[in-house]
Design a protein around this motif. Structure first.
Motif, PDB file in Angstrom:
ATOM      1  N   THR A  92       0.826  -1.203   0.000  1.00  0.00           N
ATOM      2  CA  THR A  92       0.000   0.000   0.000  1.00  0.00           C
ATOM      3  C   THR A  92       0.858   1.250   0.000  1.00  0.00           C
ATOM      4  O   THR A  92       0.681   2.143  -0.841  1.00  0.00           O
ATOM      5  CB  THR A  92      -0.944   0.013   1.218  1.00  0.00           C
ATOM      6  N   PHE A  93       1.805   1.360   0.934  1.00  0.00           N
ATOM      7  CA  PHE A  93       2.532   2.635   0.999  1.00  0.00           C
ATOM      8  C   PHE A  93       3.470   2.835  -0.182  1.00  0.00           C
ATOM      9  O   PHE A  93       3.690   3.970  -0.614  1.00  0.00           O
ATOM     10  CB  PHE A  93       3.208   2.862   2.358  1.00  0.00           C
ATOM     11  N   THR A  94       3.984   1.765  -0.754  1.00  0.00           N
ATOM     12  CA  THR A  94       4.817   1.963  -1.938  1.00  0.00           C
ATOM     13  C   THR A  94       3.980   2.357  -3.148  1.00  0.00           C
ATOM     14  O   THR A  94       4.445   3.091  -4.026  1.00  0.00           O
ATOM     15  CB  THR A  94       5.646   0.709  -2.258  1.00  0.00           C
ATOM     16  N   SER A  95       2.720   1.905  -3.207  1.00  0.00           N
ATOM     17  CA  SER A  95       1.857   2.305  -4.321  1.00  0.00           C
ATOM     18  C   SER A  95       1.479   3.779  -4.239  1.00  0.00           C
ATOM     19  O   SER A  95       1.014   4.360  -5.225  1.00  0.00           O
ATOM     20  CB  SER A  95       0.593   1.435  -4.360  1.00  0.00           C
ATOM     21  N   TYR A  96       1.686   4.382  -3.082  1.00  0.00           N
ATOM     22  CA  TYR A  96       1.443   5.815  -2.914  1.00  0.00           C
ATOM     23  C   TYR A  96       2.744   6.614  -2.883  1.00  0.00           C
ATOM     24  O   TYR A  96       2.831   7.669  -2.293  1.00  0.00           O
ATOM     25  CB  TYR A  96       0.606   6.066  -1.655  1.00  0.00           C
ATOM     26  N   ARG A  97       3.770   6.060  -3.543  1.00  0.00           N
ATOM     27  CA  ARG A  97       5.029   6.744  -3.833  1.00  0.00           C
ATOM     28  C   ARG A  97       6.004   6.812  -2.653  1.00  0.00           C
ATOM     29  O   ARG A  97       7.022   7.486  -2.742  1.00  0.00           O
ATOM     30  CB  ARG A  97       4.801   8.162  -4.385  1.00  0.00           C
TER      31      ARG A  97
END
Length: 554
Positions: A227-232
């Motif tokens: 999740t957090f990597t998909s939000y950069r």
């Protein structure tokens, strides 16, 4: 006069009951996604549902559904935006839910948003058919991805809402348009970290406790990281003291890095993480002003606090740190590893921080230290300075000197600073959260840190504020988390979406600045006047983005 009164009453009753027959009893209106829509909101600033985007971005639309009659079985159908046969894939179709902010920010900004109900929009949950009460507003969000290979052009689609109102069927449709520019914004140049925690995985597991390092534990950690990597987010912290098995036999220490390596491998497998950020080796002995002492593992899940001069501490760390360094080198991670010493050193405990940092650096020469700090009196102890934003504001010339000396400078926010400073509180306008990363560009600051990705309370949806009992400090709504738990998944918040888009803005401004340096500096100056003054007009903000995208498209 007596004859007129019944006529007036009759007219009033006709207006009151006749509203069910009005054609505008149900409205479905486009609202800029940077606007926060409250459940009681009845007026909406007009928005065309036309947005500009570069490749690698996510384009988001927001629609407000409001009805003066109860609605049941409200469904949504999305026709994805397309152009010349190329369709933009769906990122998310969601409903904005409301959470409580029970404690007002102690030092609120002048533009603080005030909810009449005390409930604020923040989580974006999966869309499912729902019922809507009379005279209540429900925001609907539609996000589409703009792939790297998307042809430039004007993509058109629509969203249609269908519902039942008594015996009537309601159908409301709204077009949406994405203007794709031939500008690649897929990379995230800024370094950004939100610290994540595994202590409340039960909230992602139907309330059932999750055994640390079990199969379910790793499944849920994988979800958090994804999740957090998909939000950069491209920096992730990792806990070596907790994840490494340490065992002493006759004064000799042995270490098992299997779990540490599994966590690091999971983080690196995303292809998004550029830095690993080791968690703190030391902590305060007692209260805020007390000296720092080292963390010493008694068992895997139990740490005691001991002075750096303690012989057991020295024996442990002179074995542990070289072993950690060797393990990082063996896996090719040594060049991307940063280490925290102790969180937020202040003047009263600076000397104890220096002693610990000196000890650690002597054991591990060349180790790069990163720290969130309240003091600049730490030359020689820190390589990546992360001052709180207000301290960066006050001591900007010092931090510019550190950059010139080859050190890095990021900044962080948490429950502070408050007042007019940009932050990510729920009570703040969303554009302020997005402008955090315009602040990065404005002052040449290359990273951003926040302590709370998911430091959830028992009821993250019911109350979003907290309080530090020892000090009485209020954790403003949204400070402790920016994602919300569900079974086996996380829901983003409006603020997380704004952060993601602000990171894309940073990339856009950076590219614009390479080609038009003076214009970029002036563009950002007109949005961020200084650390405490911003242009928060959304229309003006959109025009700035469009101007940069169009200039880079020529």
């Amino acid at each position: 006069m007596k004859k007129e009164i019944p006529a007036i009453i009759a007219l009033f009753l006709m207006q009151l009951t006749g509203c069910n027959n009005r054609t505008d009893t149900v409205t479905f209106t486009s609202v800029d996604p940077l606007e926060k829509i409250f459940m009681e909101t009845a007026f909406f600033n007009p928005d065309s549902a036309v947005t500009d985007a570069g490749r690698g971005e996510v384009a988001t639309f927001q629609f407000a559904l409001r009805s003066y009659v109860p609605l049941t079985d409200v469904t949504a159908e999305v026709i994805l935006p397309s152009f010349n046969g190329f369709e933009l894939p769906l990122d998310n179709l969601g409903l904005v839910k409301y959470v409580r902010v029970g404690r007002t920010t102690p030092n609120p900004a002048r533009d603080r948003l005030v909810s009449l109900s005390g409930w604020y929009p923040d989580p974006v949950v999966d869309y499912a058919p729902f019922d809507l009460s009379q005279a209540r507003t429900q925001p609907v969000r539609v996000s589409v991805k703009v792939p790297a290979g998307a042809p430039a052009g004007r993509y058109t689609g629509s969203v249609t809402i269908r519902a039942k109102a008594g015996g009537r069927r309601i159908v409301k449709e709204h077009p949406m348009t994405v203007i794709v520019h031939p500008v690649d914004l897929s990379h995230t140049s800024l370094k950004v970290t939100n610290w994540f925690f595994t202590s409340r995985l039960d909230l992602m597991n139907d309330g059932v406790a999750v055994e640390p390092l079990s199969d379910r534990y790793w499944e849920l950690v994988d979800t958090i990281v994804g999740t957090f990597t998909s939000y950069r987010q491209n920096v992730a912290w990792i806990n070596p003291l907790q994840l490494v098995r340490s065992e002493e036999t006759n004064g000799t220490w042995a270490f098992d890095f299997a779990d540490f390596n599994r966590m690091a491998s999971l983080l690196m497998s995303t292809g998004k993480i550029e830095l690993l950020e080791g968690t703190h080796l030391a902590t305060r002995e007692s209260d805020w002003n007390s000296n720092f002492v080292m963390l010493f593992p008694v068992t895997r899940d139990s740490m005691v606090r001991l002075p750096v001069t303690d012989q057991k501490v020295k024996a442990f760390y002179t074995s542990f740190l070289p072993a950690l360094k060797k393990n990082l080198e063996a896996n090719g991670w040594e060049k991307i590893y940063l280490q925290h010493i102790a969180d937020e050193p202040i003047e009263s405990n600076i000397e104890s921080y220096r002693k610990i940092a000196s000890f650690v650096r002597n054991v591990w020469p060349g180790l790069r230290v990163i720290e969130a700090c309240h003091s600049n009196n730490l030359k020689g102890s820190i390589d990546v300075w992360v001052p709180q934003m207000d301290f960066l504001d006050t001591d900007l010339s010092f931090y510019k000197e550190r950059q010139q000396a080859g050190e890095e400078v990021w900044f962080y926010t948490c429950l502070a600073p408050q007042g007019e400073y940009a932050n990510r509180f729920i009570e703040q306008p969303l554009i302020k959260t997005r402008l955090l990363h315009w602040v990065n560009y404005r002052y040449g600051i290359t990273g951003y840190l926040h302590w709370g990705l998911n430091a959830w309370s028992d009821d993250p949806y019911g109350e979003t504020t907290g309080i530090i009992v020892e000090s009485g400090n209020i954790l403003p709504g949204g400070d402790s988390w920016i994602v919300y738990p569900a079974r086996g998944k996380l829901y983003p918040s409006l603020r997380l979406e704004a952060m993601r888009d602000g990171l894309a803005d940073y990339e856009l401004i950076r590219q614009y600045g390479i080609k038009f340096p003076a214009e970029a500096a002036e563009m950002v100056r007109q949005a961020v006047y200084n650390f405490q003054r911003y242009d928060t007009d959304i229309h003006s903000f959109r025009l700035k983005r469009r101007a940069m995208l169009e200039a880079l498209s020529r």
